[in-house]
Design an enzyme around this catalytic site. Structure first.
Site, PDB file in Angstrom:
ATOM      1  CG  HIS A 121      32.657  39.031  31.394  1.00 60.69           C
ATOM      2  ND1 HIS A 121      32.935  39.631  30.179  1.00 60.69           N
ATOM      3  CD2 HIS A 121      33.547  38.025  31.516  1.00 60.69           C
ATOM      4  CE1 HIS A 121      33.940  39.010  29.594  1.00 60.69           C
ATOM      5  NE2 HIS A 121      34.327  38.026  30.381  1.00 60.69           N
ATOM      6  CB  CYS A 134      34.736  34.612  30.475  1.00 63.26           C
ATOM      7  SG  CYS A 134      35.800  34.967  31.882  1.00 63.26           S
TER       8      CYS A 134
END
Length: 318
Positions: A121, A134
């Site tokens: 992301h 992440c």
């Protein structure tokens, strides 16, 4: 859906920060600065996409039909929150996701890799690993990547980067060559779309296979559930850590056309030869019903054990 551990950067994400928006540049890959990326989809307009995250380079490499079309800087997990290595597939896409853990922090253009929080992301890129697990990307790059990934897109997170190779298996998956069988599979493939052609709400199952030399077994997974199991027969040598993405039938040879990727910190440098592995005839016949363009086939020497998978997620943890 479990979002309790869906990870953002420390203190949330401020997309206006330096490097977060991103900039398309024309540079050598090793010269990219935080937030910079190169994007050339015209190099290969069609075919299955595979994403490789290189932890040592802090780079994300995007391949389509085996040709690299993009590279971006990224920021992965910091010490104590390391990004897990292994083979993942995109489980969910959410263009406007917000974190339920980190003060509703925006996580634009999310490609979810595990239900417990690992994703690609947009986020801040300070130039070193800084996330809680992440893979943060420049905002502009994350939007471009979002357009070419699909549910089931393979994402390999590895300590180092290895480019894909072209492989043609002279026959069917896990079986010897028989022309009548090959023609049967061709007829089966004609009715199956590639996942990149599916809408997000389509109910088509995404098939994946994992072959483990440790267990001598092959698992077939549809979406995130095991649906079939068979015996693995191979030459007795280590398989190494390889991912094969099915492109479809090869135009010039009677065989299936694959893009092959090697992953892992110390991969076995065996040639990409799918003839090393096979299965019993009964299970090979059963596999025909699961074959579709874009499916992935993983070879591993790790055990097929819950410790090497995250819940029902499709992932082989190194």
């Amino acid at each position: 859906m479990n979002r309790r551990a869906f990870v953002a950067g420390a203190g949330g994400i401020v997309l206006a920060a330096s490097g977060a928006l991103g900039q398309h540049v024309y540079k050598e890959i090793h010269q990219l600065l935080p937030g910079e990326f190169v994007w050339h989809p015209e190099r290969q307009p069609d075919g299955p996409v595979a994403v490789i995250v290189s932890l040592d380079e802090q780079r994300v490499h995007v391949y389509r039909n085996g040709i690299r079309i993009a590279v971006s800087t990224c920021s992965t997990g910091k010490p104590g929150h390391e990004t897990p290595t292994g083979v993942f597939v995109v489980l969910q896409k959410d263009r406007d996701h917000r974190s339920s853990t980190y003060n509703n922090a925006p996580m634009p253009n999310t490609n979810r890799l595990t239900w417990d929080g690992i994703a690609l992301h947009a986020g801040n890129l300070p130039g070193y690993p800084a996330s809680h697990g992440c893979v943060r990307l420049p905002l502009k790059f994350s939007a471009l990547l979002f357009e070419v990934t699909h549910l089931g897109t393979p994402v390999v997170i590895a300590d180092s980067h290895h480019s894909p190779q072209e492989v043609v298996h002279p026959g069917l998956i896990l079986s010897g060559y028989a022309e009548q069988e090959f023609e049967h599979v061709l007829a089966t493939l004609d009715d199956k779309k590639h996942p990149s052609d599916w809408e997000l709400d389509d109910a088509h199952p995404i098939s994946s296979m994992i072959a483990s030399s440790y267990d001598g077994r092959i698992l077939v997974i549809e979406n995130d559930r095991e649906v079939a199991e068979g015996k693995l027969l191979w030459d007795g040598k280590p398989l190494g850590s390889h991912v094969y993405v099915l492109k479809g039938a090869h135009d010039g040879q009677k065989g299936m056309h694959w893009a092959a990727l090697t992953y892992g910190a110390d991969p076995v440098r065996e040639a990409h030869d799918l003839r090393r592995v096979r299965t019993e005839e009964r299970f090979a016949a059963e596999l025909r019903g699961y074959i579709h363009p874009g499916m992935i086939f993983i070879l591993t020497d790790l055990p097929l054990h819950p410790d090497s998978r995250s819940g029902r997620d499709f992932v082989i943890m190194s």
